[in-house]
Design a protein around this motif. Structure first.
Motif, PDB file in Angstrom:
ATOM      1  N   GLY A   1       0.889  -1.356   0.003  1.00 32.92           N
ATOM      2  CA  GLY A   1       0.093  -0.109   0.137  1.00 32.92           C
ATOM      3  C   GLY A   1       0.915   1.241   0.006  1.00 32.92           C
ATOM      4  N   VAL A   2       0.126   2.393   0.168  1.00 32.71           N
ATOM      5  CA  VAL A   2       0.979   3.563  -0.049  1.00 32.71           C
ATOM      6  C   VAL A   2       0.171   4.612   0.971  1.00 32.71           C
ATOM      7  CG1 VAL A   2       1.396   5.706  -1.446  1.00 32.71           C
ATOM      8  CG2 VAL A   2       1.446   3.513  -2.426  1.00 32.71           C
ATOM      9  N   PHE A   3       1.296   5.084   1.923  1.00 32.31           N
ATOM     10  CA  PHE A   3       0.670   6.308   2.827  1.00 32.31           C
ATOM     11  C   PHE A   3       0.117   7.466   2.212  1.00 32.31           C
ATOM     12  CE2 PHE A   3       3.432   3.456   5.132  1.00 32.31           C
ATOM     13  CZ  PHE A   3       3.091   3.386   6.287  1.00 32.31           C
ATOM     14  N   GLY A   4      -0.915   8.009   2.547  1.00 31.84           N
ATOM     15  CA  GLY A   4      -1.630   9.173   2.233  1.00 31.84           C
ATOM     16  C   GLY A   4      -2.826   8.906   1.749  1.00 31.84           C
ATOM     17  N   PRO A   5      -3.816  10.162   1.690  1.00 32.73           N
ATOM     18  CA  PRO A   5      -5.330  10.137   1.420  1.00 32.73           C
ATOM     19  C   PRO A   5      -5.427   9.822  -0.177  1.00 32.73           C
ATOM     20  CG  PRO A   5      -4.440  12.235   1.695  1.00 32.73           C
ATOM     21  CD  PRO A   5      -3.177  11.565   2.082  1.00 32.73           C
ATOM     22  N   ALA A   6      -4.666   9.928  -0.988  1.00 34.58           N
ATOM     23  CA  ALA A   6      -4.817   9.834  -2.320  1.00 34.58           C
ATOM     24  C   ALA A   6      -5.002   8.280  -2.743  1.00 34.58           C
ATOM     25  CB  ALA A   6      -3.795  10.417  -3.424  1.00 34.58           C
ATOM     26  N   TYR A   7      -4.734   7.230  -2.026  1.00 30.04           N
ATOM     27  CA  TYR A   7      -4.730   6.087  -2.277  1.00 30.04           C
ATOM     28  C   TYR A   7      -5.858   5.101  -1.525  1.00 30.04           C
ATOM     29  CZ  TYR A   7      -0.403   7.494  -4.453  1.00 30.04           C
ATOM     30  OH  TYR A   7       0.495   8.295  -4.989  1.00 30.04           O
ATOM     31  N   ALA A   8      -6.353   4.182  -2.242  1.00 24.44           N
ATOM     32  CA  ALA A   8      -7.086   3.257  -1.599  1.00 24.44           C
ATOM     33  C   ALA A   8      -6.751   2.280  -0.500  1.00 24.44           C
ATOM     34  CB  ALA A   8      -7.755   2.296  -2.989  1.00 24.44           C
ATOM     35  N   ALA A   9      -7.401   2.140   0.383  1.00 21.49           N
ATOM     36  CA  ALA A   9      -7.278   1.294   1.660  1.00 21.49           C
ATOM     37  C   ALA A   9      -6.044   1.938   2.484  1.00 21.49           C
ATOM     38  CB  ALA A   9      -7.150  -0.057   1.502  1.00 21.49           C
ATOM     39  N   GLY A  10      -5.260   1.142   3.142  1.00 21.75           N
ATOM     40  CA  GLY A  10      -4.255   1.542   4.101  1.00 21.75           C
ATOM     41  C   GLY A  10      -2.823   1.316   3.602  1.00 21.75           C
TER      42      GLY A  10
END
Length: 148
Positions: free
Chosen positions: A65-74
């Motif tokens: 996953g990727v940190f930050g609000p622009a990506y799905a899930a966690g």
């Protein structure tokens, strides 16, 4: 509560798997979901398999996953490092999916510190390979507790 990192595959298709990741240091526990592509999962198994033989000073970063609000899930990031005694030191940073909060979007986050033995890492790599190959739905890295 036992110290561990556990990955459970909730569902998968040809392009993506959803994993629920649970991290516990023996006192605190954090659970969240991430999306992982099949190649990323195979790469993680390959990377950890090579790292587990580097017990004198090796490091490895496992990221899903990727940190930050622009990506799905966690997002999940575990930094693995062997110390001078060949004990495995693990620093885990995890973030849940972002959700609406009265003022803006927020996500829960945690950083936990764990230790494990090389044999526990060996067991985890075998279990994660079984998840990657479609033969199992979970993999657990049992830990010996927090590192203080």
């Amino acid at each position: 509560m036992d110290a561990k990192i556990e990955f459970v595959k909730d569902w998968s298709d040809d392009d993506m798997s959803q994993l629920t990741i649970s991290i516990c240091d023996g006192a605190s526990r954090f659970c969240h979901e991430v999306y992982v592509g099949p190649q990323r999962l195979r790469d993680a198994v390959r990377g950890l398999d090579g790292f587990k033989d580097d017990v004198y000073g090796g490091t490895y970063d496992l990221r899903f996953g990727v940190f930050g609000p622009a990506y799905a899930a966690g997002a999940f990031h575990a930094h693995f490092q062997f110390d001078q005694h060949a004990d495995l030191l693990i620093t885990v940073h995890a973030q849940s999916r972002f959700v609406e909060f009265p003022v803006n979007e927020v996500a829960s986050e945690i950083t936990l510190y764990l230790t494990a033995l090389p044999s526990q890492l060996d067991d985890f790599v075998r279990a994660l390979r079984a998840v990657s190959d479609g033969h199992a739905d979970s993999a657990t890295l049992d830990a010996t507790g927090p590192y203080y």
